[in-house]
Design an enzyme around this catalytic site. Structure first.
Site, PDB file in Angstrom:
ATOM      1  N   ASN A  42       0.631  -1.371   0.167  1.00 35.74           N
ATOM      2  CA  ASN A  42       0.125  -0.041  -0.254  1.00 35.74           C
ATOM      3  C   ASN A  42       0.399   1.812  -0.072  1.00 35.74           C
ATOM      4  O   ASN A  42       2.103   1.319   0.164  1.00 35.74           O
ATOM      5  CB  ASN A  42      -1.040  -0.100   1.943  1.00 35.74           C
ATOM      6  CG  ASN A  42      -0.760  -0.238   2.640  1.00 35.74           C
ATOM      7  OD1 ASN A  42       0.414  -0.862   2.357  1.00 35.74           O
ATOM      8  ND2 ASN A  42      -0.680   0.365   3.633  1.00 35.74           N
ATOM      9  N   CYS A  53      -3.785   0.759  -2.871  1.00 34.80           N
ATOM     10  CA  CYS A  53      -3.971  -0.587  -1.984  1.00 34.80           C
ATOM     11  C   CYS A  53      -3.034  -1.448  -2.412  1.00 34.80           C
ATOM     12  O   CYS A  53      -2.706  -1.236  -4.041  1.00 34.80           O
ATOM     13  CB  CYS A  53      -5.561  -0.792  -2.196  1.00 34.80           C
ATOM     14  SG  CYS A  53      -6.738  -0.624  -1.000  1.00 34.80           S
ATOM     15  N   GLU A  55      -3.764  -4.592  -3.716  1.00 35.46           N
ATOM     16  CA  GLU A  55      -3.273  -5.263  -4.607  1.00 35.46           C
ATOM     17  C   GLU A  55      -3.594  -3.794  -6.189  1.00 35.46           C
ATOM     18  O   GLU A  55      -3.153  -5.303  -6.934  1.00 35.46           O
ATOM     19  CB  GLU A  55      -4.525  -5.927  -4.515  1.00 35.46           C
ATOM     20  CG  GLU A  55      -5.122  -6.584  -3.232  1.00 35.46           C
ATOM     21  CD  GLU A  55      -5.326  -5.775  -1.959  1.00 35.46           C
ATOM     22  OE1 GLU A  55      -5.120  -4.460  -1.645  1.00 35.46           O
ATOM     23  OE2 GLU A  55      -6.252  -6.184  -1.015  1.00 35.46           O
ATOM     24  N   CYS A  96     -10.087  -4.398  -0.721  1.00 34.02           N
ATOM     25  CA  CYS A  96     -11.024  -3.948   0.181  1.00 34.02           C
ATOM     26  C   CYS A  96     -12.173  -3.313  -1.101  1.00 34.02           C
ATOM     27  O   CYS A  96     -12.151  -4.412  -2.075  1.00 34.02           O
ATOM     28  CB  CYS A  96     -11.284  -1.964  -0.422  1.00 34.02           C
ATOM     29  SG  CYS A  96     -10.193  -1.697  -1.513  1.00 34.02           S
TER      30      CYS A  96
HETATM   31  N1  THU Z   1      -5.152  -1.046   2.521  1.00 30.88           N
HETATM   32  C1  THU Z   1      -4.620  -2.769   1.720  1.00 30.88           C
HETATM   33  O1  THU Z   1      -3.598  -1.903   1.313  1.00 30.88           O
HETATM   34  N2  THU Z   1      -5.502  -3.524   0.393  1.00 30.88           N
HETATM   35  C2  THU Z   1      -6.729  -4.087   1.057  1.00 30.88           C
HETATM   36  O2  THU Z   1      -7.591  -4.658   1.043  1.00 30.88           O
HETATM   37  C3  THU Z   1      -7.331  -2.768   2.341  1.00 30.88           C
HETATM   38  C4  THU Z   1      -6.313  -2.179   3.149  1.00 30.88           C
HETATM   39  C5  THU Z   1      -4.594  -0.507   2.700  1.00 30.88           C
HETATM   40  C6  THU Z   1      -5.356   1.421   2.754  1.00 30.88           C
HETATM   41  C7  THU Z   1      -4.755   1.257   3.637  1.00 30.88           C
HETATM   42  O3  THU Z   1      -3.501   2.210   3.332  1.00 30.88           O
HETATM   43  C8  THU Z   1      -4.496   0.508   4.691  1.00 30.88           C
HETATM   44  O4  THU Z   1      -4.633  -0.312   4.002  1.00 30.88           O
HETATM   45  C9  THU Z   1      -5.545   1.228   5.851  1.00 30.88           C
HETATM   46  O5  THU Z   1      -6.961   0.771   4.752  1.00 30.88           O
END
Ligand code: THU
Length: 147
Positions: A42, A53, A55, A96
């Site tokens: 992330n 994110c 992914e 997400c």
């Molecule tokens: N986040 C991800 O990288 N992937 C996910 O599937 C859920 C959330 C990150 C976004 C943000 O930087 C942190 O997790 C908190 O939400």
């Protein structure tokens, strides 16, 4: 490449999380149909809503190399991020909504249901889902009359 190998690469990627705001690190590792792996982590921003994110970062990397249609599986792991890059926590991280939709783009190109492994930082919980179960009734190119 086993599920646990893929998760280990996702965990390694999370060490480079840029997450100074949430202090929640996430790593993602995409397995391609030829055995290669593309990772992401992330990437947050002081303007919070611009954060990316893990992914989505991994999928954009795969796309840069022309490999979006080759994604077969994805492993996701995350948790509270310590200053040394270690993750902690007992709950699995599931993609997400936006990441599910972005994974669906790759699944459509590949004409396959991507397998999604979701792990907790402490390694005790690993769930495996089909993307179609995480994102039923997905909006896709067919809704635009394409493909
Ligand atoms: N986040 C991800 O990288 N992937 C996910 O599937 C859920 C959330 C990150 C976004 C943000 O930087 C942190 O997790 C908190 O939400």
């Amino acid at each position: 490449m086993t599920r646990d190998d893929l998760l280990a690469l996702a965990r390694k990627a999370a060490r480079h999380a840029h997450a100074p705001y949430s202090r929640f690190g996430v790593g993602a590792a995409l397995l391609l149909d030829d055995g290669r792996v593309v990772t992401g982590t992330n990437f947050e921003n002081a303007s919070y809503g611009l954060s990316l994110c893990a992914e989505t970062v991994a999928l954009a990397r795969a796309n840069c190399d022309g490999d979006l249609a080759r994604v077969v599986e994805v492993a996701v792991i995350g948790g509270a991020l310590a200053p040394d890059g270690a993750l902690s926590g007992g709950d699995p991280v599931r993609p997400c909504g936006r990441c599910r939709q972005t994974l669906n783009e790759a699944a459509g190109l590949a004409k396959r249901d991507i397998i999604v492994h979701c792990a907790s930082a402490d390694g005790r919980v690993v769930e495996t889902h089909a993307l179609s179960a995480l994102l039923p009734f997905a909006f896709g190119p067919g809704d635009l009359g394409i493909g």
